[in-house]
Design a protein around this motif. Structure first.
Motif, PDB file in Angstrom:
ATOM      1  N   ARG A  92       0.804  -1.228   0.000  1.00 47.90           N
ATOM      2  CA  ARG A  92       0.000   0.000   0.000  1.00 47.90           C
ATOM      3  C   ARG A  92       0.832   1.270   0.000  1.00 47.90           C
ATOM      4  NH1 ARG A  92      -2.447   0.995   5.975  1.00 47.90           N
ATOM      5  NH2 ARG A  92      -0.842  -0.021   7.200  1.00 47.90           N
ATOM      6  N   ASP A  93       2.077   1.232   0.463  1.00 50.12           N
ATOM      7  CA  ASP A  93       2.924   2.426   0.427  1.00 50.12           C
ATOM      8  C   ASP A  93       3.276   2.828  -1.000  1.00 50.12           C
ATOM      9  OD1 ASP A  93       2.878   2.573   3.160  1.00 50.12           O
ATOM     10  OD2 ASP A  93       4.817   1.601   3.460  1.00 50.12           O
ATOM     11  N   GLU A  94       3.093   1.904  -1.953  1.00 43.75           N
ATOM     12  CA  GLU A  94       3.397   2.198  -3.353  1.00 43.75           C
ATOM     13  C   GLU A  94       2.254   2.952  -4.035  1.00 43.75           C
ATOM     14  OE1 GLU A  94       4.118  -1.470  -5.333  1.00 43.75           O
ATOM     15  OE2 GLU A  94       5.341  -2.306  -3.712  1.00 43.75           O
ATOM     16  N   PHE A  95       1.075   2.982  -3.418  1.00 41.62           N
ATOM     17  CA  PHE A  95      -0.100   3.524  -4.079  1.00 41.62           C
ATOM     18  C   PHE A  95      -0.183   5.041  -3.935  1.00 41.62           C
ATOM     19  CE2 PHE A  95      -2.414  -0.643  -2.762  1.00 41.62           C
ATOM     20  CZ  PHE A  95      -1.756  -1.327  -3.774  1.00 41.62           C
ATOM     21  N   ASP A  96      -0.707   5.672  -4.985  1.00 42.02           N
ATOM     22  CA  ASP A  96      -1.072   7.086  -4.912  1.00 42.02           C
ATOM     23  C   ASP A  96      -2.516   7.164  -4.401  1.00 42.02           C
ATOM     24  OD1 ASP A  96      -1.228   9.808  -5.181  1.00 42.02           O
ATOM     25  OD2 ASP A  96      -1.674   9.730  -7.335  1.00 42.02           O
ATOM     26  N   ALA A  97      -2.730   6.546  -3.254  1.00 44.91           N
ATOM     27  CA  ALA A  97      -4.064   6.459  -2.656  1.00 44.91           C
ATOM     28  C   ALA A  97      -3.907   5.838  -1.279  1.00 44.91           C
ATOM     29  CB  ALA A  97      -4.989   5.603  -3.524  1.00 44.91           C
ATOM     30  N   GLU A  98      -4.993   5.820  -0.539  1.00 43.19           N
ATOM     31  CA  GLU A  98      -4.985   5.259   0.802  1.00 43.19           C
ATOM     32  C   GLU A  98      -6.049   4.179   0.918  1.00 43.19           C
ATOM     33  OE1 GLU A  98      -5.944   6.675   5.417  1.00 43.19           O
ATOM     34  OE2 GLU A  98      -5.923   8.124   3.773  1.00 43.19           O
ATOM     35  N   ILE A  99      -5.674   3.031   1.488  1.00 46.47           N
ATOM     36  CA  ILE A  99      -6.672   2.025   1.818  1.00 46.47           C
ATOM     37  C   ILE A  99      -7.367   2.516   3.082  1.00 46.47           C
ATOM     38  CG2 ILE A  99      -7.123  -0.367   2.462  1.00 46.47           C
ATOM     39  CD1 ILE A  99      -4.716  -1.204   0.834  1.00 46.47           C
ATOM     40  N   GLY A 100      -8.552   3.083   2.902  1.00 45.12           N
ATOM     41  CA  GLY A 100      -9.225   3.762   4.014  1.00 45.12           C
ATOM     42  C   GLY A 100     -10.090   2.864   4.853  1.00 45.12           C
ATOM     43  N   VAL A 101     -10.542   1.738   4.269  1.00 44.94           N
ATOM     44  CA  VAL A 101     -11.458   0.860   5.010  1.00 44.94           C
ATOM     45  C   VAL A 101     -11.418  -0.539   4.400  1.00 44.94           C
ATOM     46  CG1 VAL A 101     -13.466   1.443   3.574  1.00 44.94           C
ATOM     47  CG2 VAL A 101     -13.804   0.639   5.923  1.00 44.94           C
ATOM     48  N   ILE A 102     -11.615  -1.537   5.249  1.00 44.66           N
ATOM     49  CA  ILE A 102     -11.775  -2.923   4.813  1.00 44.66           C
ATOM     50  C   ILE A 102     -13.163  -3.363   5.269  1.00 44.66           C
ATOM     51  CG2 ILE A 102     -10.937  -5.300   5.024  1.00 44.66           C
ATOM     52  CD1 ILE A 102      -8.151  -4.064   5.607  1.00 44.66           C
ATOM     53  N   ILE A 103     -13.941  -3.891   4.330  1.00 42.50           N
ATOM     54  CA  ILE A 103     -15.322  -4.271   4.607  1.00 42.50           C
ATOM     55  C   ILE A 103     -15.482  -5.754   4.301  1.00 42.50           C
ATOM     56  CG2 ILE A 103     -17.740  -3.847   4.045  1.00 42.50           C
ATOM     57  CD1 ILE A 103     -16.887  -1.052   3.047  1.00 42.50           C
ATOM     58  N   GLY A 104     -16.023  -6.497   5.245  1.00 41.35           N
ATOM     59  CA  GLY A 104     -16.204  -7.929   5.054  1.00 41.35           C
ATOM     60  C   GLY A 104     -17.647  -8.353   5.214  1.00 41.35           C
ATOM     61  N   ASN A 105     -17.972  -9.533   4.659  1.00 43.79           N
ATOM     62  CA  ASN A 105     -19.279 -10.127   4.932  1.00 43.79           C
ATOM     63  C   ASN A 105     -19.156 -11.225   5.999  1.00 43.79           C
ATOM     64  OD1 ASN A 105     -17.887 -11.729   2.980  1.00 43.79           O
ATOM     65  ND2 ASN A 105     -19.784 -12.778   2.452  1.00 43.79           N
ATOM     66  N   HIS A 106     -17.951 -11.395   6.531  1.00 45.46           N
ATOM     67  CA  HIS A 106     -17.645 -12.158   7.741  1.00 45.46           C
ATOM     68  C   HIS A 106     -16.583 -11.350   8.480  1.00 45.46           C
ATOM     69  CE1 HIS A 106     -19.859 -15.852   6.716  1.00 45.46           C
ATOM     70  NE2 HIS A 106     -19.428 -15.677   5.472  1.00 45.46           N
ATOM     71  N   ASP A 107     -16.339 -11.686   9.740  1.00 51.01           N
ATOM     72  CA  ASP A 107     -15.359 -10.917  10.518  1.00 51.01           C
ATOM     73  C   ASP A 107     -13.998 -11.606  10.624  1.00 51.01           C
ATOM     74  OD1 ASP A 107     -15.866 -12.996  12.243  1.00 51.01           O
ATOM     75  OD2 ASP A 107     -16.669 -11.759  13.867  1.00 51.01           O
ATOM     76  N   ASP A 108     -13.761 -12.644   9.799  1.00 51.19           N
ATOM     77  CA  ASP A 108     -12.527 -13.432   9.907  1.00 51.19           C
ATOM     78  C   ASP A 108     -11.261 -12.599   9.728  1.00 51.19           C
ATOM     79  OD1 ASP A 108     -14.822 -15.151   9.142  1.00 51.19           O
ATOM     80  OD2 ASP A 108     -13.343 -16.775   9.248  1.00 51.19           O
ATOM     81  N   LEU A 109     -11.294 -11.597   8.870  1.00 52.32           N
ATOM     82  CA  LEU A 109     -10.090 -10.839   8.551  1.00 52.32           C
ATOM     83  C   LEU A 109      -9.979  -9.530   9.332  1.00 52.32           C
ATOM     84  CD1 LEU A 109      -9.851 -11.434   4.693  1.00 52.32           C
ATOM     85  CD2 LEU A 109      -8.821 -12.720   6.567  1.00 52.32           C
ATOM     86  N   GLU A 110     -10.834  -9.347  10.307  1.00 51.46           N
ATOM     87  CA  GLU A 110     -10.742  -8.145  11.133  1.00 51.46           C
ATOM     88  C   GLU A 110      -9.396  -8.042  11.852  1.00 51.46           C
ATOM     89  OE1 GLU A 110     -13.293  -5.602  14.458  1.00 51.46           O
ATOM     90  OE2 GLU A 110     -13.959  -7.609  13.854  1.00 51.46           O
ATOM     91  N   PRO A 111      -8.823  -9.142  12.385  1.00 56.12           N
ATOM     92  CA  PRO A 111      -7.505  -9.034  13.035  1.00 56.12           C
ATOM     93  C   PRO A 111      -6.420  -8.532  12.089  1.00 56.12           C
ATOM     94  CG  PRO A 111      -8.571 -11.075  13.683  1.00 56.12           C
ATOM     95  CD  PRO A 111      -9.403 -10.492  12.577  1.00 56.12           C
ATOM     96  N   LEU A 112      -6.464  -8.938  10.810  1.00 58.48           N
ATOM     97  CA  LEU A 112      -5.466  -8.469   9.846  1.00 58.48           C
ATOM     98  C   LEU A 112      -5.625  -6.972   9.599  1.00 58.48           C
ATOM     99  CD1 LEU A 112      -3.166  -9.141   7.926  1.00 58.48           C
ATOM    100  CD2 LEU A 112      -4.876  -9.820   6.209  1.00 58.48           C
TER     101      LEU A 112
END
Length: 318
Positions: free
Chosen positions: A110-130
């Motif tokens: 993500r440091d390579e992007f000319d943008a920001e990953i502002g939010v992660i949205i899931g239909n399960h909560d499995d990847l919330e820790p990541l």
């Protein structure tokens, strides 16, 4: 003037007569020059995206936004306005289910992007820790069965001022109500060489079809399932005795690689959609910067003859 320098107005709602005329008339009356209009109707849902020049308009930004909101209420459609100053720091929303490999690759780069990953949205909560590990807000919009709440999803995308939606193995189909709002700005990764094996269980489809070569495809999302413009692809050999799980293990690193390449192309403004397919922009697209398909070194392994029509049967080149 490119689209990033123009004000973007998006109109979405039930199809009805007079929608285009009402919106364009309001803009004309306020001294706003329309540079580009794109509209479509699918399954009764109308979508129009208008790019306009607002630097010399006769009203303030606040008044234009209020007037368009009032018009939207009158017409029973949703109207969103984004001015160029609000689009400088582009925001990426990543949608996930349970598989982590594509999300992990995006987070690592993500440091390579000319943008920001502002939010992660899931239909399960499995990847919330990541997400938490990387300091990014996570929202679960799914029920116990993983069916996502589209109104909640749309609200979050709006709250985070989303420019690009990345489906990093998000295992649900988005309705036209979502796709139309972000058309040309949703990228998906699919585990096959599209147009082959669309839909669910693509690795199993490849195995059962006896494919010798399988692959993955990053593409823009349209309302036609797995038929949007292709951005990048990767391939791998299918072993004679390979199981579906072995195909998945070979494919997952390539899924992450192709998806990352597609996101780079989009965020660098090096790719555009023309007549239903993607092309590198003449102004900045340099194919040598990207791996759109097979690695260049494999070109040397490709046969270069015979080619139809170079020599007729029985003739020589004397």
């Amino acid at each position: 003037m490119n689209h990033r320098e123009l004000t973007e107005i998006t109109v979405v709602g039930d199809d009805d007569t007079g929608l285009v005329a009402n919106v364009t008339t309001l803009l004309f009356e306020r001294g706003i020059n329309i540079e580009d209009v794109d509209q479509a109707v699918r399954e009764g849902v109308f979508r129009m995206t208008v790019h306009v020049e607002t630097s010399d308009m006769d009203v303030s930004k606040h008044r234009l936004r209020r007037d368009l909101a009032d018009l939207g209420d009158d017409l029973d459609v949703d109207v969103r306005v984004r001015f160029p100053s609000e689009r400088d720091a582009r925001q990426v929303a990543v949608l996930v289910t349970k598989e982590s490999h594509c999300l992990q690759r995006l987070l690592d780069a993500r440091d390579e992007f000319d943008a920001e990953i502002g939010v992660i949205i899931g239909n399960h909560d499995d990847l919330e820790p990541l997400a938490t590990e990387h300091g990014i807000p996570f929202h679960d919009v799914g029920d116990d069965g993983g069916v996502h709440d589209e109104e909640k999803l749309l609200s979050l995308l709006d709250d985070y001022d989303t420019d690009l939606v990345v489906l990093a193995r998000f295992m649900r189909i988005l309705s036209p109500n979502v796709v139309f709002r972000y058309e040309g700005r949703i990228i998906n990764i699919h585990p096959s060489l599209l147009p082959a094996f669309p839909g669910a269980k693509a690795y199993r489809q490849a195995k059962e079809a006896g494919a010798r070569i399988a692959g993955v495809t990053a593409h823009y999302v349209t309302t036609d399932l797995d038929q949007g413009p292709i951005i990048s692809q990767r391939v791998f050999n299918v072993p004679d005795d390979g199981s579906v799980e072995e195909l998945r293990e070979r494919g997952q690193p390539l899924e992450a690689d192709a998806l990352l390449e597609a996101v780079r192309l989009h965020l660098n403004d090096d790719v555009e959609i023309r007549r239903g397919r993607t092309e590198l922009r003449e102004s900045g697209g340099d194919e040598s910067k990207y791996q759109l398909g097979m690695p260049p070194e494999l070109d040397a392994e490709m046969p270069d003859e015979p080619i139809d029509g170079t020599l007729a049967l029985g003739e020589s080149d004397d």
